[in-house]
Design a protein around this motif. Structure first.
Motif, PDB file in Angstrom:
ATOM      1  N   LEU A  87      10.366  52.042  17.973  1.00 30.18           N
ATOM      2  CA  LEU A  87       9.752  53.175  17.637  1.00 30.18           C
ATOM      3  C   LEU A  87       8.253  53.022  17.112  1.00 30.18           C
ATOM      4  CD1 LEU A  87      12.714  54.512  15.278  1.00 30.18           C
ATOM      5  CD2 LEU A  87      12.030  55.288  17.596  1.00 30.18           C
ATOM      6  N   ALA A  88       7.889  51.856  16.780  1.00 28.14           N
ATOM      7  CA  ALA A  88       6.440  51.475  16.427  1.00 28.14           C
ATOM      8  C   ALA A  88       5.629  51.597  17.742  1.00 28.14           C
ATOM      9  CB  ALA A  88       6.535  50.081  15.707  1.00 28.14           C
ATOM     10  N   TYR A  89       6.432  50.766  18.696  1.00 22.69           N
ATOM     11  CA  TYR A  89       5.997  50.857  20.198  1.00 22.69           C
ATOM     12  C   TYR A  89       5.411  52.008  20.795  1.00 22.69           C
ATOM     13  CZ  TYR A  89       5.478  50.062  25.253  1.00 22.69           C
ATOM     14  OH  TYR A  89       5.031  50.595  26.487  1.00 22.69           O
ATOM     15  N   GLU A  90       6.588  52.937  20.460  1.00 20.65           N
ATOM     16  CA  GLU A  90       6.286  54.363  21.120  1.00 20.65           C
ATOM     17  C   GLU A  90       5.221  55.165  20.490  1.00 20.65           C
ATOM     18  OE1 GLU A  90       9.913  57.151  22.687  1.00 20.65           O
ATOM     19  OE2 GLU A  90       9.870  56.593  20.536  1.00 20.65           O
ATOM     20  N   ASN A  91       5.335  54.679  19.065  1.00 23.44           N
ATOM     21  CA  ASN A  91       3.899  55.671  18.164  1.00 23.44           C
ATOM     22  C   ASN A  91       2.643  55.051  18.670  1.00 23.44           C
ATOM     23  OD1 ASN A  91       3.039  57.232  16.067  1.00 23.44           O
ATOM     24  ND2 ASN A  91       2.530  55.295  14.956  1.00 23.44           N
ATOM     25  N   ARG A  92       2.568  53.604  18.908  1.00 22.37           N
ATOM     26  CA  ARG A  92       1.125  52.991  19.441  1.00 22.37           C
ATOM     27  C   ARG A  92       1.020  53.535  20.768  1.00 22.37           C
ATOM     28  NH1 ARG A  92       3.867  48.333  18.006  1.00 22.37           N
ATOM     29  NH2 ARG A  92       4.057  47.831  20.117  1.00 22.37           N
ATOM     30  N   GLN A  93       1.802  53.609  21.733  1.00 19.43           N
ATOM     31  CA  GLN A  93       1.625  54.186  22.944  1.00 19.43           C
ATOM     32  C   GLN A  93       1.148  55.780  22.857  1.00 19.43           C
ATOM     33  OE1 GLN A  93       1.210  51.147  24.665  1.00 19.43           O
ATOM     34  NE2 GLN A  93       2.087  52.415  26.405  1.00 19.43           N
ATOM     35  N   ALA A  94       1.748  56.468  22.034  1.00 14.22           N
ATOM     36  CA  ALA A  94       1.218  57.840  21.954  1.00 14.22           C
ATOM     37  C   ALA A  94      -0.194  57.840  21.385  1.00 14.22           C
ATOM     38  CB  ALA A  94       2.093  58.616  20.872  1.00 14.22           C
ATOM     39  N   GLU A  95      -0.498  57.178  20.317  1.00 13.61           N
ATOM     40  CA  GLU A  95      -1.946  56.983  19.987  1.00 13.61           C
ATOM     41  C   GLU A  95      -3.054  56.527  20.889  1.00 13.61           C
ATOM     42  OE1 GLU A  95      -2.003  54.346  16.397  1.00 13.61           O
ATOM     43  OE2 GLU A  95      -0.701  55.762  15.368  1.00 13.61           O
ATOM     44  N   THR A  96      -2.415  55.408  21.759  1.00 19.68           N
ATOM     45  CA  THR A  96      -3.204  55.074  23.058  1.00 19.68           C
ATOM     46  C   THR A  96      -3.569  56.144  23.967  1.00 19.68           C
ATOM     47  OG1 THR A  96      -2.596  52.839  22.542  1.00 19.68           O
ATOM     48  CG2 THR A  96      -3.493  53.236  24.756  1.00 19.68           C
ATOM     49  N   MET A  97      -2.592  56.878  24.196  1.00 21.90           N
ATOM     50  CA  MET A  97      -2.616  57.907  25.256  1.00 21.90           C
ATOM     51  C   MET A  97      -3.248  59.377  24.741  1.00 21.90           C
ATOM     52  SD  MET A  97      -1.660  56.576  28.036  1.00 21.90           S
ATOM     53  CE  MET A  97      -1.300  57.861  29.211  1.00 21.90           C
ATOM     54  N   LYS A  98      -3.466  59.264  23.602  1.00 22.92           N
ATOM     55  CA  LYS A  98      -4.009  60.504  22.706  1.00 22.92           C
ATOM     56  C   LYS A  98      -2.872  61.645  22.935  1.00 22.92           C
ATOM     57  CE  LYS A  98      -8.660  58.993  22.595  1.00 22.92           C
ATOM     58  NZ  LYS A  98      -8.458  57.755  22.739  1.00 22.92           N
TER      59      LYS A  98
END
Length: 121
Positions: A87-98
């Protein structure tokens, strides 16, 4: 729709990838006979991929896709062992991809389902 006008047939070879947008493409597979030898068996994986330019989905689809907003991170069917690290990875990816992101949570938790089933007995 098996007509030459609307149907495209293709064959996949070893190591080929086939990516389709399920929201704009009607697709299916023909029957497949697999090998008996474990090392030769077909390995088919489904990937639920969302992109920043994705279209909005009907609100009734939220149960299956999670976030139906345009440009949002979407799920698909989740297993029962989603870890906090994932879930933390998914959140980081969303932030990275805006991308828009609403963390996934089950509609019915395992302990709730146990209570529901116990009440029926």
């Amino acid at each position: 729709m098996p007509t030459d006008e609307y149907c495209y047939n293709m064959g996949l070879e070893l190591s080929d990838m086939h990516l389709l947008n399920s929201f704009v493409t009607l697709h299916s597979r023909t029957p497949f006979t697999d090998y008996d030898v474990p090392d030769q068996k077909r390995h088919l994986m489904r990937l639920w991929m969302s992109i920043p330019t994705s279209q909005p989905l009907p609100s009734k689809w939220a149960e299956y896709w999670g976030d139906v907003r345009a440009g949002s991170v979407r799920g698909g069917f989740r297993g029962s062992f989603i870890t906090p690290q994932f879930l933390a990875y998914e959140n980081r990816q969303a932030e990275t991809m805006k991308m828009k992101f609403t963390p996934w949570k089950p509609l019915v938790k395992q302990e709730d389902m146990a209570k529901i089933l116990a009440a029926k007995n």
